[in-house]
Design a protein around this motif. Structure first.
Motif, PDB file in Angstrom:
ATOM      1  N   LYS A  35       0.836  -1.202   0.000  1.00 49.81           N
ATOM      2  CA  LYS A  35       0.000   0.000   0.000  1.00 49.81           C
ATOM      3  C   LYS A  35       0.875   1.258   0.000  1.00 49.81           C
ATOM      4  O   LYS A  35       0.605   2.223  -0.709  1.00 49.81           O
ATOM      5  N   ARG A  36       1.939   1.230   0.812  1.00 52.68           N
ATOM      6  CA  ARG A  36       2.851   2.368   0.874  1.00 52.68           C
ATOM      7  C   ARG A  36       3.528   2.601  -0.478  1.00 52.68           C
ATOM      8  O   ARG A  36       3.725   3.730  -0.906  1.00 52.68           O
ATOM      9  N   ARG A  37       3.894   1.537  -1.165  1.00 52.74           N
ATOM     10  CA  ARG A  37       4.553   1.662  -2.475  1.00 52.74           C
ATOM     11  C   ARG A  37       3.618   2.220  -3.530  1.00 52.74           C
ATOM     12  O   ARG A  37       4.067   2.833  -4.499  1.00 52.74           O
ATOM     13  N   SER A  38       2.310   1.994  -3.373  1.00 57.76           N
ATOM     14  CA  SER A  38       1.376   2.417  -4.408  1.00 57.76           C
ATOM     15  C   SER A  38       0.872   3.851  -4.216  1.00 57.76           C
ATOM     16  O   SER A  38       0.086   4.325  -5.027  1.00 57.76           O
ATOM     17  N   LEU A  39       1.313   4.541  -3.166  1.00 60.43           N
ATOM     18  CA  LEU A  39       0.870   5.917  -2.948  1.00 60.43           C
ATOM     19  C   LEU A  39       1.439   6.853  -4.012  1.00 60.43           C
ATOM     20  O   LEU A  39       2.574   6.692  -4.450  1.00 60.43           O
ATOM     21  N   GLU A  44       0.072  13.881   2.200  1.00 58.27           N
ATOM     22  CA  GLU A  44      -0.944  13.785   3.247  1.00 58.27           C
ATOM     23  C   GLU A  44      -0.456  12.950   4.424  1.00 58.27           C
ATOM     24  O   GLU A  44      -0.730  13.281   5.578  1.00 58.27           O
ATOM     25  N   VAL A  45       0.267  11.867   4.141  1.00 60.89           N
ATOM     26  CA  VAL A  45       0.828  11.031   5.204  1.00 60.89           C
ATOM     27  C   VAL A  45       1.827  11.839   6.031  1.00 60.89           C
ATOM     28  O   VAL A  45       1.836  11.779   7.266  1.00 60.89           O
ATOM     29  N   MET A  46       2.656  12.636   5.357  1.00 59.71           N
ATOM     30  CA  MET A  46       3.627  13.473   6.060  1.00 59.71           C
ATOM     31  C   MET A  46       2.906  14.454   6.987  1.00 59.71           C
ATOM     32  O   MET A  46       3.307  14.640   8.140  1.00 59.71           O
ATOM     33  N   LEU A  47       1.831  15.092   6.501  1.00 58.07           N
ATOM     34  CA  LEU A  47       1.077  16.031   7.343  1.00 58.07           C
ATOM     35  C   LEU A  47       0.441  15.328   8.539  1.00 58.07           C
ATOM     36  O   LEU A  47       0.436  15.863   9.654  1.00 58.07           O
ATOM     37  N   ALA A  48      -0.084  14.132   8.321  1.00 58.05           N
ATOM     38  CA  ALA A  48      -0.690  13.374   9.423  1.00 58.05           C
ATOM     39  C   ALA A  48       0.359  13.015  10.472  1.00 58.05           C
ATOM     40  O   ALA A  48       0.102  13.100  11.681  1.00 58.05           O
ATOM     41  N   LYS A  49       1.563  12.619  10.014  1.00 57.76           N
ATOM     42  CA  LYS A  49       2.642  12.306  10.955  1.00 57.76           C
ATOM     43  C   LYS A  49       3.052  13.540  11.751  1.00 57.76           C
ATOM     44  O   LYS A  49       3.310  13.447  12.951  1.00 57.76           O
ATOM     45  N   LYS A  50       3.107  14.702  11.080  1.00 56.21           N
ATOM     46  CA  LYS A  50       3.461  15.944  11.775  1.00 56.21           C
ATOM     47  C   LYS A  50       2.409  16.287  12.826  1.00 56.21           C
ATOM     48  O   LYS A  50       2.746  16.685  13.957  1.00 56.21           O
ATOM     49  N   ALA A  51       1.132  16.124  12.486  1.00 56.31           N
ATOM     50  CA  ALA A  51       0.052  16.423  13.435  1.00 56.31           C
ATOM     51  C   ALA A  51       0.113  15.480  14.635  1.00 56.31           C
ATOM     52  O   ALA A  51      -0.043  15.910  15.786  1.00 56.31           O
ATOM     53  N   ARG A  52       0.365  14.196  14.381  1.00 57.95           N
ATOM     54  CA  ARG A  52       0.462  13.226  15.472  1.00 57.95           C
ATOM     55  C   ARG A  52       1.664  13.538  16.352  1.00 57.95           C
ATOM     56  O   ARG A  52       1.582  13.509  17.586  1.00 57.95           O
ATOM     57  N   ARG A  53       2.791  13.849  15.732  1.00 57.83           N
ATOM     58  CA  ARG A  53       4.004  14.180  16.476  1.00 57.83           C
ATOM     59  C   ARG A  53       3.776  15.405  17.355  1.00 57.83           C
ATOM     60  O   ARG A  53       4.194  15.432  18.516  1.00 57.83           O
TER      61      ARG A  53
END
Length: 146
Positions: free
Chosen positions: A116-120, A127-136
């Motif tokens: 799934k990660r490879r197919s992004l 969007e994944v980067m922004l979600a990680k920043k928000a969680r962090r």
């Protein structure tokens, strides 16, 4: 020379480190070819390099396949006779629910997550980067309060 005590017995059979063996009924993960990433069952052993595999539920055709392109899984069909036909293999797979067990395993879940990660695409990775920043940021604020 070491002397053996009288209460000690020599160990004749030693416990093996290996738990997964190439055997009829062993469920395998294919590492190469057009069916790479799918599971199949060893139906017959040809020689020290190849086995006949079959995967009627995972659309893997019956074929000779080299061991070096297989990964042995912890699953196996218990009552599969040597050289069993596709119908027999299908019935055993359905009876023991091997495909569902495989999909529930951590190995299969990890492979699915990697795929799934490879197919992004680029935007999805953003969007994944922004979600990680928000969680962090949320974690840092929670730790600062504690």
């Amino acid at each position: 020379m070491d002397e053996m005590h009288q209460d000690e017995e020599p160990t004749t059979a030693q416990e093996s480190n290996f738990k997964r063996f190439v055997e009829v009924g062993r469920v395998v993960l294919l590492q190469s070819g057009p069916s790479a990433g799918k599971i199949a069952v060893i139906v017959e052993i040809i020689d020290h390099n190849r086995a006949i595999i079959d995967g009627p539920l995972t659309s893997v055709p019956r074929q000779a396949f080299p061991y070096r392109h297989l990964s042995l899984t912890p699953f196996r069909l218990t009552k599969l006779p040597r050289g069993a036909g596709s119908g027999c293999v299908r019935r055993q797979l359905e009876k023991e629910d091997i495909v569902a067990k495989w999909e529930k395993s951590s190995w299969a879940k990890k492979r699915a997550a990697i795929e799934k990660r490879r197919s992004l695409n680029d935007f999805q990775r953003f969007e994944v980067m922004l979600a990680k920043k928000a969680r962090r940021d949320a974690v840092r604020k929670a730790v600062a309060k504690a």
